[in-house]
Design a protein around this motif. Structure first.
Motif, PDB file in Angstrom:
ATOM      1  N   TYR A 377       0.869  -1.196  -0.148  1.00  0.00           N
ATOM      2  CA  TYR A 377      -0.176  -0.024  -0.100  1.00  0.00           C
ATOM      3  C   TYR A 377       0.865   1.243  -0.070  1.00  0.00           C
ATOM      4  CZ  TYR A 377       1.278   0.561   4.828  1.00  0.00           C
ATOM      5  OH  TYR A 377       2.005   0.655   6.067  1.00  0.00           O
ATOM      6  N   GLN A 379       1.366   5.679   0.815  1.00  0.00           N
ATOM      7  CA  GLN A 379       0.964   6.341   1.684  1.00  0.00           C
ATOM      8  C   GLN A 379      -0.350   7.230   1.433  1.00  0.00           C
ATOM      9  OE1 GLN A 379       2.627   7.201   4.591  1.00  0.00           O
ATOM     10  NE2 GLN A 379       3.971   5.500   3.823  1.00  0.00           N
ATOM     11  N   GLN A 382      -3.115   4.821   2.780  1.00  0.00           N
ATOM     12  CA  GLN A 382      -3.175   4.895   4.460  1.00  0.00           C
ATOM     13  C   GLN A 382      -3.980   6.485   4.692  1.00  0.00           C
ATOM     14  OE1 GLN A 382       0.391   5.091   6.410  1.00  0.00           O
ATOM     15  NE2 GLN A 382      -0.486   5.163   8.314  1.00  0.00           N
ATOM     16  N   ALA A 389      -0.587   2.286  10.521  1.00  0.00           N
ATOM     17  CA  ALA A 389       0.426   1.584   9.849  1.00  0.00           C
ATOM     18  C   ALA A 389       0.907   0.147  10.539  1.00  0.00           C
ATOM     19  CB  ALA A 389       1.843   2.302   9.921  1.00  0.00           C
ATOM     20  N   LEU A 392      -1.834  -2.123   8.989  1.00  0.00           N
ATOM     21  CA  LEU A 392      -1.747  -2.300   7.515  1.00  0.00           C
ATOM     22  C   LEU A 392      -0.443  -3.291   7.348  1.00  0.00           C
ATOM     23  CD1 LEU A 392      -2.493   1.192   6.073  1.00  0.00           C
ATOM     24  CD2 LEU A 392      -3.898  -0.965   5.948  1.00  0.00           C
TER      25      LEU A 392
END
Length: 847
Positions: A377, A379, A382, A389, A392
């Motif tokens: 993924y 930034q 997110q 974080a 993820l």
């Protein structure tokens, strides 16, 4: 029970047989046998002689050969009997001695057997005896119950029921080898309860003995250590066999870093013919720097784990090395990761390049693998969903991710959530790219593009269409809201374009400058606006300056602020603010009321300052003017009291006393007012000097004598014998003490005691004064230090209320503190702390 000791005891029958066997072997019996043999030989020798004599015609007795033989045998028998009888008599004495010795030995054996039976019957030992190979076992003694050993004989021989399986197997095998092959043994076994026993097996006189002994604490501990040692040896041997069979080099080092053991893979990597040779020659597969690094960084709590490069068989090899340090050395393992390291580096470079590219994109991107787990993924992804974080990085499943987003109310509301989610996840089974629009609860609109991978997995791209879809609506709304907002502001606002023409204005702007809506219409040039606003204010710092700033061609347009006072009396704060697209905004705030209020406050403040100055001048002038006549009055009063002037009658003496007392009170009030005025003016200076506190207390008590007698109060001063010295203003400190004591005496009941306690805390002089008067409420305590604060509390005298105020002022000048503790009906306590001044202050005061 004596069968177990054949060497010490035998039945009587066996003993008799042994004795007879010994008698038969004596020399006398042998001699008798030789005599019988000689007689027989003599008879055989005489018989031929007789026969020859008869043939020669010689006279021979009438004996035939049979008679001769008989006589010979008889003679031999008699001789042998005599000899045997003599020998037998001689040996009988010897036999009697031997029998007595054997009987004594037999008694000793019986005694020893009894002792051994007592020893065997000990509760800490149990002996099992087998007679021959097939004999039935006989058990002696018992073991403690806490060992878990059965008390019954059949149950005891079932070793598997009360010994641990391994121990039971060892005992059964050892007993079998003892009975069949006469092989002695000594074992340490464990019971089911964890107790340790010592088992010894021996063979005596054809019998097999197995002794089970319960060990004491020390021996039990030693036995447990032996068991643990055997277990560890077995484990070490097993692990060494396992490590020898793997392909990864494994080694063990001592505390000095020398090799003590390596496996076969290590010796192969070090090109040694055997592991023992590799250890003996100290062959290393890791470089010196690597070994030093391991030695320096590896600890028992933190093992060394890193990928190192070394040369093995002439080729560069990458090893994943793990080295663990222990109390006596270290051990490590090296895993060949050369091919994996090469592929990893290539894959890392590719993924890093791919990730860097996607991470710099403003478009959110997420990649899921064939198991629908999040693999990558950026930034933007997110930030779009506001996910942690840590979550993820745990590579959540796509379905789990959708559930989390739905729980956070970040996904579109659906009538059937299950069907909608299944439709989203169907991309992993689709062959073509799927596109959908998501209208999120936060107002965003996303175009979702999901592309399936040929090897499994999918890439999800989220394109934010919110700005594109809502741009025109937001712009129109912004313009409308801006217009409505500006129109309802109380500040006047006007926005001009780069050409100097007005773009918008609000009613407040037009009202402040007294112009109409047509004069400030859209597109009106600032020159025309300047002419319309000129009657209100046409000075050079007005609209002419505004026009110059708005129509300037300078690259940097500065902002400006200021104040204008119109001809109508309005006071305006203006601000010239540059806007994007070369626009300029003028704002005007009506500050008339604030300016007027400020001016009024300034005038009032100036009046108050003048009044305060006048008050100070009045107080000082009056105080000084009153002090001179009061001094004269007091002096003449004292003069009239002297006998040299002449005698006074009783009434005249009484009047003189009243004049003297009133004059002293009035002088005190004047001095207090003058002191307060000096403090307020900030010109009060303390005269620091070194003070003997004991002398100061004596001086204060002497001056309080008249006041104490007048009030009928007793003063008790409690202080150490040596209070020491301190640096302070003696006169002001004396005033503090006298005023506090005077206040206490004034409110103390007649006949009561005013107590004063003094002590030192470091360099500070601390004292407290307590009276037993009526006390004060909390409101009175809070206002006790206010000037001219008086209360009808039943004091003997009433004054202007300056005493405690002066006390507080003088204490503050000494950087001390004073507090009052009082409750109605419980008296009042005044606590005061005066710190000692420093030496520089004393020097400055002396100068």
């Amino acid at each position: 029970m004596t069968a177990g000791f054949p060497s010490l005891w035998r039945p009587a029958t066996d003993l008799t047989t042994s004795v007879l066997r010994k008698v038969a072997q004596r020399p006398a019996v042998a001699a008798m046998r030789r005599l019988l043999t000689c007689g027989s030989a003599l008879a055989g020798f005489l018989a031929p002689g007789i026969v020859l004599a008869q043939s020669a015609g010689a006279p021979v007795p009438a004996f035939d050969s049979i008679d001769v033989a008989g006589y010979a045998v008889l003679l031999g028998t008699i001789s042998a009997s005599l000899i045997f009888a003599a020998v037998l008599l001689r040996q009988r004495n010897r036999l009697d001695v031997e029998v007595r010795e054997l009987r004594s030995a037999y008694s000793d054996s019986q005694y020893k057997i009894s002792r051994y039976q007592t020893l065997i019957a000990d509760k800490n030992r149990r002996t099992v005896i087998w007679e021959g190979h097939n004999g039935k076992a006989e058990l002696l003694g018992q073991l403690p119950a806490e060992t878990g050993a059965p008390q019954q004989d059949p149950d005891f021989l079932a070793f598997g029921r009360w010994l641990k399986p391994q121990s039971a197997t060892e005992v059964e095998r050892a007993i079998e080898a003892l009975r069949l092959h006469a092989k002695s043994f000594e074992l340490v076994v464990e019971t089911q309860r964890g107790e340790v026993l010592d088992v010894q097996g021996n063979l005596y006189g054809g019998r097999a003995y197995a002794h089970f002994v319960a060990l004491d604490n020390l021996r039990a501990e030693l036995a447990e250590l032996k068991i643990e040692r055997n277990r560890l040896r077995s484990s070490i041997a097993t692990f060494e066999s396992l490590l020898d069979s793997i392909e990864q080099p494994v080694w063990q080092r001592d505390a000095e870093g020398r090799l003590v053991w390596v496996n076969q893979a290590y010796s192969d990597a070090a090109e040694a013919s055997s592991p023992q040779l590799a250890v003996q020659e100290g062959r290393e597969i890791l470089g010196t720097l690597t070994r030093e690094k391991i030695k320096a960084s590896a600890t028992p709590e933190s093992p060394f784990h890193d990928t190192v490069s070394t040369a093995v068989r002439g080729a560069r090899t990458y090893f994943d090395v793990v080295d663990v340090r222990g109390p006596t050395g270290s051990c490590g393992m090296a895993i060949d990761v050369s091919s994996a390291e090469t592929l990893r580096e290539e894959l890392t470079r590719t993924l890093k390049s791919h990730a860097d590219t996607l991470d710099h994109l403003a478009t959110p991107v997420a990649i899921f693998d064939a198991d629908r787990s999040l693999q990558f993924y950026n930034q933007a992804f997110q930030q779009l969903w506001g996910l942690e974080a840590k979550f993820l990085e745990s590579r959540p499943d796509h379905a789990e991710l959708l559930d989390r987003l739905r729980a956070a109310h970040k996904l579109p509301e659906q009538l059937s959530w299950k069907a909608w989610k299944e439709n989203c996840l169907s991309v992993y089974r689709a062959l073509e790219t799927q596109t959908d629009l998501w209208h999120l609860p936060n107002g965003q609109t996303l175009r979702v593009i999901a592309s399936a991978h040929p090897q499994g997995g999918a890439t999800w791209v989220f394109e934010n269409l919110t700005e594109q879809v809502n741009l025109e609506t937001r712009y129109n709304t912004l313009v409308q809201v801006q217009g409505e907002t500006i129109d309802h502001l109380s500040e006047g606002v006007a926005v001009f374009g780069p050409d100097g023409r007005i773009q918008l204005s609000n009613p407040a702007f037009r009202a402040l400058w007294g112009i109409t809506e047509a004069q400030a219409a859209f597109g009106t040039h600032i020159r025309l606006l300047e002419a319309a606003c000129g009657p209100s204010y046409d000075k050079p710092d007005g609209w002419k300056a505004f026009g110059k700033m708005i129509t300037s061609f300078e690259d940097e347009r500065p902002s400006s602020q200021g104040t204008l006072e119109l001809y109508s009396g309005l006071v305006l704060d203006y601000a010239v603010t540059p806007l994007p697209n070369a626009q300029t905004m003028l704002t005007f705030v009506n500050m008339t009321d604030s300016v007027r209020a400020e001016r009024a406050l300034k005038e009032k403040n100036e009046a108050l300052q003048k009044a305060d100055e006048l008050k100070n001048d009045f107080v000082q002038h009056v105080s000084y003017e009153l002090r001179s006549p009061l001094t004269n009055i007091i002096g003449f009063t004292d003069l009239l009291k002297t006998p040299t002037i002449g005698p006074l009658n009783e009434r005249q003496a009484e009047y003189i006393d009243h004049i003297s007392t009133s004059s002293s009170v009035l002088l005190t009030i004047v001095n207090d007012i003058l002191d307060l005025a000096t403090v307020d003016a900030g010109i009060m200076q303390l005269d620091y000097s070194e003070i003997d506190l004991s002398d100061l207390l004596d001086d204060v008590s002497m001056q309080m004598t008249d006041r104490l007698q007048e009030g009928g109060v007793t003063l008790e001063i409690a202080a150490p014998a040596q209070l020491g010295n301190m640096i302070a203003d003696r006169q002001r400190l004396k005033q503090i003490l006298i005023k506090i004591l005077t206040n206490a005496v004034n409110y103390a009941p007649e006949g009561s005691v005013v107590s004063m306690k003094c002590w030192r805390e470091a360099d500070d002089f601390v004292f407290s004064v307590r009276d037993s008067g009526c006390g004060m409420s909390a409101d009175l305590v809070s206002s006790a230090f206010d000037r001219f604060s008086t209360s009808a509390r039943g004091g003997k005298r009433s004054g202007p209320g300056l005493g405690l105020s002066i006390v507080q002022s003088f204490v503050n000048l000494h950087n001390g503190d004073v507090k009052i503790e009082s409750e109605p009906g419980n008296g009042t306590t005044v606590n005061c702390r005066i710190p000692s001044a420093s030496l520089p202050q004393l020097i400055a005061a002396a100068e």
